[in-house]
Design a protein around this motif. Sequence first.
Motif, PDB file in Angstrom:
ATOM      1  N   GLU A  90       0.834  -1.207   0.000  1.00  0.00           N
ATOM      2  CA  GLU A  90       0.000   0.000   0.000  1.00  0.00           C
ATOM      3  C   GLU A  90       0.869   1.258   0.000  1.00  0.00           C
ATOM      4  O   GLU A  90       0.572   2.236  -0.698  1.00  0.00           O
ATOM      5  CB  GLU A  90      -0.907   0.009   1.234  1.00  0.00           C
ATOM      6  N   ALA A  91       1.932   1.237   0.799  1.00  0.00           N
ATOM      7  CA  ALA A  91       2.837   2.389   0.853  1.00  0.00           C
ATOM      8  C   ALA A  91       3.477   2.626  -0.505  1.00  0.00           C
ATOM      9  O   ALA A  91       3.608   3.762  -0.972  1.00  0.00           O
ATOM     10  CB  ALA A  91       3.901   2.181   1.926  1.00  0.00           C
ATOM     11  N   GLY A  92       3.850   1.548  -1.169  1.00  0.00           N
ATOM     12  CA  GLY A  92       4.450   1.673  -2.488  1.00  0.00           C
ATOM     13  C   GLY A  92       3.495   2.287  -3.491  1.00  0.00           C
ATOM     14  O   GLY A  92       3.872   3.170  -4.280  1.00  0.00           O
ATOM     15  N   LYS A  93       2.244   1.848  -3.479  1.00  0.00           N
ATOM     16  CA  LYS A  93       1.254   2.416  -4.394  1.00  0.00           C
ATOM     17  C   LYS A  93       1.017   3.892  -4.091  1.00  0.00           C
ATOM     18  O   LYS A  93       0.867   4.719  -4.997  1.00  0.00           O
ATOM     19  CB  LYS A  93      -0.065   1.652  -4.303  1.00  0.00           C
ATOM     20  N   ALA A  94       0.971   4.227  -2.794  1.00  0.00           N
ATOM     21  CA  ALA A  94       0.778   5.626  -2.410  1.00  0.00           C
ATOM     22  C   ALA A  94       1.914   6.493  -2.938  1.00  0.00           C
ATOM     23  O   ALA A  94       1.687   7.602  -3.442  1.00  0.00           O
ATOM     24  CB  ALA A  94       0.672   5.751  -0.894  1.00  0.00           C
ATOM     25  N   VAL A  95       3.142   6.003  -2.836  1.00  0.00           N
ATOM     26  CA  VAL A  95       4.293   6.761  -3.328  1.00  0.00           C
ATOM     27  C   VAL A  95       4.174   6.990  -4.832  1.00  0.00           C
ATOM     28  O   VAL A  95       4.396   8.106  -5.334  1.00  0.00           O
ATOM     29  CB  VAL A  95       5.603   6.033  -2.990  1.00  0.00           C
ATOM     30  N   ILE A  96       3.835   5.950  -5.566  1.00  0.00           N
ATOM     31  CA  ILE A  96       3.701   6.081  -7.014  1.00  0.00           C
ATOM     32  C   ILE A  96       2.632   7.102  -7.370  1.00  0.00           C
ATOM     33  O   ILE A  96       2.810   7.962  -8.252  1.00  0.00           O
ATOM     34  CB  ILE A  96       3.401   4.709  -7.648  1.00  0.00           C
ATOM     35  N   ASP A  97       1.504   7.060  -6.663  1.00  0.00           N
ATOM     36  CA  ASP A  97       0.427   8.014  -6.924  1.00  0.00           C
ATOM     37  C   ASP A  97       0.841   9.441  -6.583  1.00  0.00           C
ATOM     38  O   ASP A  97       0.547  10.390  -7.319  1.00  0.00           O
ATOM     39  CB  ASP A  97      -0.818   7.635  -6.118  1.00  0.00           C
ATOM     40  N   LEU A  98       1.522   9.609  -5.447  1.00  0.00           N
ATOM     41  CA  LEU A  98       1.934  10.952  -5.024  1.00  0.00           C
ATOM     42  C   LEU A  98       2.931  11.561  -5.997  1.00  0.00           C
ATOM     43  O   LEU A  98       2.835  12.744  -6.348  1.00  0.00           O
ATOM     44  CB  LEU A  98       2.543  10.891  -3.618  1.00  0.00           C
ATOM     45  N   VAL A  99       3.892  10.764  -6.436  1.00  0.00           N
ATOM     46  CA  VAL A  99       4.888  11.263  -7.389  1.00  0.00           C
ATOM     47  C   VAL A  99       4.220  11.659  -8.695  1.00  0.00           C
ATOM     48  O   VAL A  99       4.580  12.663  -9.330  1.00  0.00           O
ATOM     49  CB  VAL A  99       5.989  10.210  -7.618  1.00  0.00           C
ATOM     50  N   ALA A 100       3.219  10.895  -9.101  1.00  0.00           N
ATOM     51  CA  ALA A 100       2.502  11.206 -10.335  1.00  0.00           C
ATOM     52  C   ALA A 100       1.720  12.519 -10.217  1.00  0.00           C
ATOM     53  O   ALA A 100       1.575  13.254 -11.193  1.00  0.00           O
ATOM     54  CB  ALA A 100       1.568  10.061 -10.703  1.00  0.00           C
ATOM     55  N   GLU A 101       1.202  12.798  -9.032  1.00  0.00           N
ATOM     56  CA  GLU A 101       0.404  14.010  -8.830  1.00  0.00           C
ATOM     57  C   GLU A 101       1.255  15.263  -8.655  1.00  0.00           C
ATOM     58  O   GLU A 101       0.831  16.368  -9.001  1.00  0.00           O
ATOM     59  CB  GLU A 101      -0.469  13.850  -7.578  1.00  0.00           C
ATOM     60  N   ALA A 102       2.428  15.109  -8.076  1.00  0.00           N
ATOM     61  CA  ALA A 102       3.231  16.266  -7.677  1.00  0.00           C
ATOM     62  C   ALA A 102       3.944  16.891  -8.868  1.00  0.00           C
ATOM     63  O   ALA A 102       4.210  16.243  -9.886  1.00  0.00           O
ATOM     64  CB  ALA A 102       4.251  15.847  -6.621  1.00  0.00           C
ATOM     65  N   GLU A 103       4.285  18.172  -8.712  1.00  0.00           N
ATOM     66  CA  GLU A 103       5.142  18.830  -9.684  1.00  0.00           C
ATOM     67  C   GLU A 103       6.533  18.205  -9.621  1.00  0.00           C
ATOM     68  O   GLU A 103       7.052  17.954  -8.526  1.00  0.00           O
ATOM     69  CB  GLU A 103       5.244  20.321  -9.381  1.00  0.00           C
ATOM     70  N   PRO A 104       7.159  17.945 -10.755  1.00  0.00           N
ATOM     71  CA  PRO A 104       8.523  17.390 -10.698  1.00  0.00           C
ATOM     72  C   PRO A 104       9.484  18.406 -10.091  1.00  0.00           C
ATOM     73  O   PRO A 104       9.326  19.612 -10.309  1.00  0.00           O
ATOM     74  CB  PRO A 104       8.855  17.105 -12.160  1.00  0.00           C
ATOM     75  N   PRO A 105      10.478  17.959  -9.331  1.00  0.00           N
ATOM     76  CA  PRO A 105      11.425  18.911  -8.760  1.00  0.00           C
ATOM     77  C   PRO A 105      12.299  19.533  -9.837  1.00  0.00           C
ATOM     78  O   PRO A 105      12.537  18.898 -10.884  1.00  0.00           O
ATOM     79  CB  PRO A 105      12.248  18.038  -7.804  1.00  0.00           C
ATOM     80  N   PRO A 106      12.775  20.750  -9.626  1.00  0.00           N
ATOM     81  CA  PRO A 106      13.710  21.342 -10.590  1.00  0.00           C
ATOM     82  C   PRO A 106      14.962  20.480 -10.699  1.00  0.00           C
ATOM     83  O   PRO A 106      15.362  19.835  -9.700  1.00  0.00           O
ATOM     84  CB  PRO A 106      14.038  22.710  -9.988  1.00  0.00           C
ATOM     85  N   PRO A 107      15.589  20.424 -11.846  1.00  0.00           N
ATOM     86  CA  PRO A 107      16.777  19.580 -11.994  1.00  0.00           C
ATOM     87  C   PRO A 107      17.954  20.113 -11.179  1.00  0.00           C
ATOM     88  O   PRO A 107      18.118  21.320 -10.999  1.00  0.00           O
ATOM     89  CB  PRO A 107      17.065  19.636 -13.497  1.00  0.00           C
ATOM     90  N   VAL A 108      18.763  19.195 -10.717  1.00  0.00           N
ATOM     91  CA  VAL A 108      20.017  19.559 -10.047  1.00  0.00           C
ATOM     92  C   VAL A 108      20.947  20.182 -11.076  1.00  0.00           C
ATOM     93  O   VAL A 108      21.024  19.729 -12.229  1.00  0.00           O
ATOM     94  CB  VAL A 108      20.651  18.293  -9.415  1.00  0.00           C
ATOM     95  N   TYR A 109      21.643  21.260 -10.685  1.00  0.00           N
ATOM     96  CA  TYR A 109      22.594  21.869 -11.594  1.00  0.00           C
ATOM     97  C   TYR A 109      23.610  20.843 -12.083  1.00  0.00           C
ATOM     98  O   TYR A 109      24.204  20.129 -11.277  1.00  0.00           O
ATOM     99  CB  TYR A 109      23.357  23.015 -10.906  1.00  0.00           C
ATOM    100  N   GLY A 110      23.813  20.776 -13.386  1.00  0.00           N
ATOM    101  CA  GLY A 110      24.803  19.882 -13.951  1.00  0.00           C
ATOM    102  C   GLY A 110      24.333  18.474 -14.197  1.00  0.00           C
ATOM    103  O   GLY A 110      25.087  17.646 -14.712  1.00  0.00           O
ATOM    104  N   ALA A 111      23.087  18.170 -13.853  1.00  0.00           N
ATOM    105  CA  ALA A 111      22.575  16.818 -14.055  1.00  0.00           C
ATOM    106  C   ALA A 111      22.025  16.679 -15.474  1.00  0.00           C
ATOM    107  O   ALA A 111      21.430  17.609 -16.025  1.00  0.00           O
ATOM    108  CB  ALA A 111      21.465  16.497 -13.046  1.00  0.00           C
ATOM    109  N   GLY A 112      22.206  15.520 -16.051  1.00  0.00           N
ATOM    110  CA  GLY A 112      21.621  15.241 -17.357  1.00  0.00           C
ATOM    111  C   GLY A 112      22.387  15.839 -18.505  1.00  0.00           C
ATOM    112  O   GLY A 112      23.344  16.541 -18.383  1.00  0.00           O
TER     113      GLY A 112
END
Length: 287
Positions: free
Chosen positions: A265-287
């Motif tokens: 249940e905790a795992g499903k909640a995490v997946i749902d929350l991440v899907a709903e939330a705004e993505p965090p800004p990228p770390v400088y120099g990443a990607g």
Amino acid sequence: MGRVVVVTGAGQGLGRAHAHAFAAEGYDVVVNDVAAAADAVAAEITAAGGSAIASAGDVADWDYAAALVATAVERFGDLHVLVNNAGIVRDRMLVGMGEREWDEVLRVDLKGHFCPLRHAAAHWRAQAKAGRPVSGRIVNTSSGAGLLGSVGQGNYSAAKAGVLGLTIVAAAELGRYGVTVNALAPAARTPMTEAVFAHMRAVEGAEFDAMAPENVSPLVVWLGSAEAGGVTGRVFEVEGGRIGLADGWRSGPRRERGRRWKVAEAGKAVIDLVAEAEPPPPVYGAG
């Protein structure tokens, strides 16, 4: 008597620009840095008709930080503003970083903020308890690395994020004494960043160098003024002709159960929350 400011790390870069800007507004300035650099900036200010003295020492040293505050009070009669600016970098990817590189940066960049802040706060608390009016101002220096993280700067990012935490706690604790505490996340060309920003000049016209450290100083001087008493616990991003307000961590979407979560249940909640939330800004120099 005018207002008195201590600027740490004022021998070059942002600190030097801040010291000159305060002096131009009539402040008495205590210039902290290593001996030769502090002496040179104090001499520049004096030659331009301002009031400044040099104080050479290590701001992460407890006793020196106390002496730095005492120097301002003894020489100029009081202290009104502390600008914590001193900092170093020891860049390296985490898997190659040694203990010394970690400790040096945390010591200068974070403890070097705490020690002067602590002794300045004690001075202002004593004034307030004695019934004297206090208009104390602290301006700390964080970084975009403290807000977002920066690849190759795990030590620096941790220290600068720590400065943000220190700022909001100090603002909450010291307001009762008439002291405000704010922080900057500046972007400017300094000896620490010149390799990054060397190509970024005159983007808004031939006479305007967007990455000049002097662009940051007007906000610092205003935050140090008596007029800035209603602004505390804030973080400002400053670059060129832009001033922005950075918001800290805030609670986002959540799920609630009236009992302990099961693992799945905790795992499903995490997946749902991440899907709903705004993505965090990228770390400088990443990607």
